[in-house]
Design a protein around this motif. Sequence first.
Motif, short mmCIF file in Angstrom:
data_model
loop_
_atom_site.label_atom_id
_atom_site.label_comp_id
_atom_site.label_asym_id
_atom_site.label_seq_id
_atom_site.Cartn_x
_atom_site.Cartn_y
_atom_site.Cartn_z
N ASN A 159 0.80 -1.23 0.00
CA ASN A 159 0.00 0.00 0.00
C ASN A 159 0.83 1.28 0.00
O ASN A 159 0.35 2.33 -0.39
CB ASN A 159 -0.99 -0.01 1.16
N LYS A 186 3.21 -7.66 -4.85
CA LYS A 186 2.12 -7.02 -5.58
C LYS A 186 2.56 -5.73 -6.26
O LYS A 186 1.82 -5.19 -7.08
CB LYS A 186 0.95 -6.72 -4.62
N GLY A 219 8.32 -13.28 -3.29
CA GLY A 219 7.29 -13.32 -2.26
C GLY A 219 7.87 -13.58 -0.89
O GLY A 219 9.04 -13.29 -0.62
P1 NAD Z 1 1.63 -8.59 4.01
O1 NAD Z 1 1.89 -8.90 5.42
O2 NAD Z 1 0.82 -9.54 3.23
O3 NAD Z 1 3.03 -8.44 3.22
C1 NAD Z 1 3.97 -7.47 3.58
C2 NAD Z 1 5.35 -7.89 3.11
O4 NAD Z 1 5.81 -8.98 3.92
C3 NAD Z 1 5.42 -8.39 1.68
O5 NAD Z 1 6.62 -7.94 1.09
C4 NAD Z 1 5.43 -9.90 1.83
O6 NAD Z 1 6.05 -10.59 0.77
C5 NAD Z 1 6.26 -10.04 3.10
N1 NAD Z 1 6.04 -11.27 3.88
C6 NAD Z 1 4.86 -11.85 4.20
N2 NAD Z 1 5.05 -12.91 5.01
C7 NAD Z 1 6.40 -13.01 5.21
C8 NAD Z 1 7.23 -13.89 5.95
N3 NAD Z 1 6.73 -14.91 6.64
N4 NAD Z 1 8.58 -13.70 5.94
C9 NAD Z 1 9.11 -12.66 5.24
N5 NAD Z 1 8.36 -11.79 4.51
C10 NAD Z 1 7.02 -11.96 4.50
O7 NAD Z 1 0.96 -7.12 3.97
P2 NAD Z 1 0.29 -6.34 2.75
O8 NAD Z 1 -1.02 -6.95 2.41
O9 NAD Z 1 1.28 -6.10 1.66
O10 NAD Z 1 0.03 -4.91 3.43
C11 NAD Z 1 -1.08 -4.59 4.21
C12 NAD Z 1 -0.76 -4.67 5.68
O11 NAD Z 1 0.39 -3.88 5.99
C13 NAD Z 1 -1.86 -4.11 6.56
O12 NAD Z 1 -2.02 -4.92 7.68
C14 NAD Z 1 -1.34 -2.73 6.95
O13 NAD Z 1 -1.89 -2.21 8.14
C15 NAD Z 1 0.11 -3.02 7.08
N6 NAD Z 1 0.92 -1.80 6.96
C16 NAD Z 1 1.46 -1.30 8.10
C17 NAD Z 1 2.18 -0.12 8.04
C18 NAD Z 1 2.77 0.48 9.29
O14 NAD Z 1 3.63 1.35 9.16
N7 NAD Z 1 2.37 0.07 10.48
C19 NAD Z 1 2.37 0.54 6.81
C20 NAD Z 1 1.81 -0.04 5.66
C21 NAD Z 1 1.07 -1.21 5.75
#
Ligand code: NAD
Length: 506
Positions: A159, A186, A219
Motif C-alpha cells: 500500500n 504485488k 514473495g
Molecule cells: P503482508 O503482510 O501480506 O506483506 C507485507 C510484506 O511482507 C510483503 O513484502 C510480503 O512478501 C512479506 N512477507 C509476508 N510474510 C512473510 C514472511 N513470513 N517472511 C518474510 N516476509 C514476508 O501485507 P500487505 O497486504 O502487503 O500490506 C497490508 C498490511 O500492511 C496491513 O495490515 C497494513 O496495516 C500493514 N501496513 C502497516 C504499516 C505500518 O507502518 N504500520 C504501513 C503499511 C502497511
Amino acid sequence: MTVSSTSSEKALTLLRQMGFGDEALSSGDLVSASPIDNAIIGRVRQDDPDGVRRKIAAADADFRKWRDVPSPRRGELVRLFGEALRQNKASLGALVTLETGKIHSEGLGEVQEMIDICDFAVGLSRQLYGLTMATERPGHRMMESWHPLGVTAIISAFNFPVAVWAWNACIALVCGNAIIWKPSEKTPITAFVAHALLERVLDRFDDAPGGLSLLVQGGREAGELLVDDPRVRMVSATGSTRMGREIGPRVAARFGRSLLELGGNNAMIVTPSADLALARQAIAFAAVGTAGQRCTSLRRLFVHDSIYDALIPDLIRIFGAVKVGDPLDPATLVGPLIDAPSFKAMQYALGQARAVSGRVNGGERVDGPHPDAFYVRPAIVEMVRQEAIVMDETFAPILYVMRYTSLDDVIDTHNAVPQGLSSSIFTTDLREAEKFLSAAGSDCGIANVNIGPSGAEIGGAFGGEKETGGGRESGSDSWRAYMRRATNTINYSSDLPLAQGVQFEV
Ligand code: NAD
C-alpha cells in the motif's frame, strides 16, 4: 466505468519518460497487473535462493567499505537521490497510481514523502549525536558513540510501495548501513523503478560500493531468507500483524534486531464540543482515502450520543456520494481495491457485522472496466457495541460507528483492541484533549487532536504499540534503531580508580 487507454500503455509511456527502454520490464516470472483494469504493467525476474544469498554476501562486504565513509558524505548520496526523485516525481507518482490504484494526488504525495525523507536524512547525516555522561572517576571521560549496524533488510507492503522503503533506506544509508529491499510481490514495478533511480545515483558516486543497495524481488520465501540470515543485522518489516508474528520470533531467535510496522485499527472520538465541519472532512479523508488501504486508515468512530444524529446521517450521505472510479481521473476520491482477496475480506467483514445487527450502508461493488478490477462503495456501519469483527483490521474502506456517553469509558473501549497505531480526538475542550493525550488516554503510537489518524508527516517517529509491532521509523530519533551504541570510558589520569569504590591492588 471507462478508462481512456489501458494501464499497460500508460505504464510504458511513464517508463520511457523515466529513461527505461521497452525491454526493461517485459520479461520475468513475477507479473504485475494494475488494479485499475487488470492490464499487465510489467514483469520482473524473481530472485532464487542462491541469488538472495549472493546479494546478502555482497551487501555484507560493501557495508565494511561504506561504514568508513564519513556520514556527511553519506548524506550527499541521499541528497542526490532526492534530486533524482524531484526530477521523476510526476512519472513515478503516476506509476504508483497504476500499480496500487491510489488516486493521482496520493501517488504524487507518496513520492513527495520520499523527497521529504531525503531532505531529513541529509540534515541527519551531520547530527548523529552521542552524549557525554558525567563520570564518578577523576581524570576520566565517559561518552557514547553511534556506529553503523550492518546489512539492513527492508521488507515492505503493497500500500506504500516506495515511500516506506525510502523512509528506511535513506536513514539506514546515512547511518552507514548497506540495504537490501524485498518489496511486496504485488508492487514489483514501482520498486524496480525507485531502486533503479537510486542505482543511477550510486553509479556516479565514487565512494559508494556496488553492493550498497540491492533489490530482491519475490514473495514471502525471499523475505524469509533475509529474515533468517545472521549477516542481516536488522530487519525492518512493514505489513500485516500475521507477517510480523512470523518474522519477529525468527529474527529474535538469532538475536538480530527487528523493526516491525504492522496492522492498525485506528479510531477517532468526536466529543460534544467538536467542530463538526472539521470532523466531517477529517473522517471522510481518513476513512475512504486510499480506499481504506492505509495502515492509519480510520476504522472506528466513537461519537457522543448528543451529536450522533447531527453527524452520522451527513457521513452516510458523503460516503454514498463520493466518486469511486479511475484513480487517474482528478474527480475521483476512491480508486480500486488491490485485488480479489481484498474484496472478499471486505464482504466477509460486512457479513459478520450484519450478523450482529450492524446497520451497513454502502460496501457494494461498483462497476469497473474489467471483471477482475474491484471497485467498492465505502461502507459505514452503525454498531451497537464494539463486536469481535470491529476488533480486527479489515484492509478496506469500512468505518464502524458507535455511540458513547462517558469519555473515560470510551477511552477504555478505544484501547480495547489488540492494535495500537493511530488515534485522534475531535474536541475544543482542553481537558478532553489533554486527557486523550495523557498516560491515561490513547495507548497508540500516534495520538492527534483535531486532525484525523492518517496522513503522518515524516518529521515525527512513526509506528505503534501492541500488535502494531512497537517499531518507530522515519523522523525524530528513529535513526537510533539503525545504529549500534558503544559506551566509551577514557582514563586520562595516572591512577586507576575502580567504579563503586572497589579496591583491587596487585
Ligand atoms: P503482508 O503482510 O501480506 O506483506 C507485507 C510484506 O511482507 C510483503 O513484502 C510480503 O512478501 C512479506 N512477507 C509476508 N510474510 C512473510 C514472511 N513470513 N517472511 C518474510 N516476509 C514476508 O501485507 P500487505 O497486504 O502487503 O500490506 C497490508 C498490511 O500492511 C496491513 O495490515 C497494513 O496495516 C500493514 N501496513 C502497516 C504499516 C505500518 O507502518 N504500520 C504501513 C503499511 C502497511
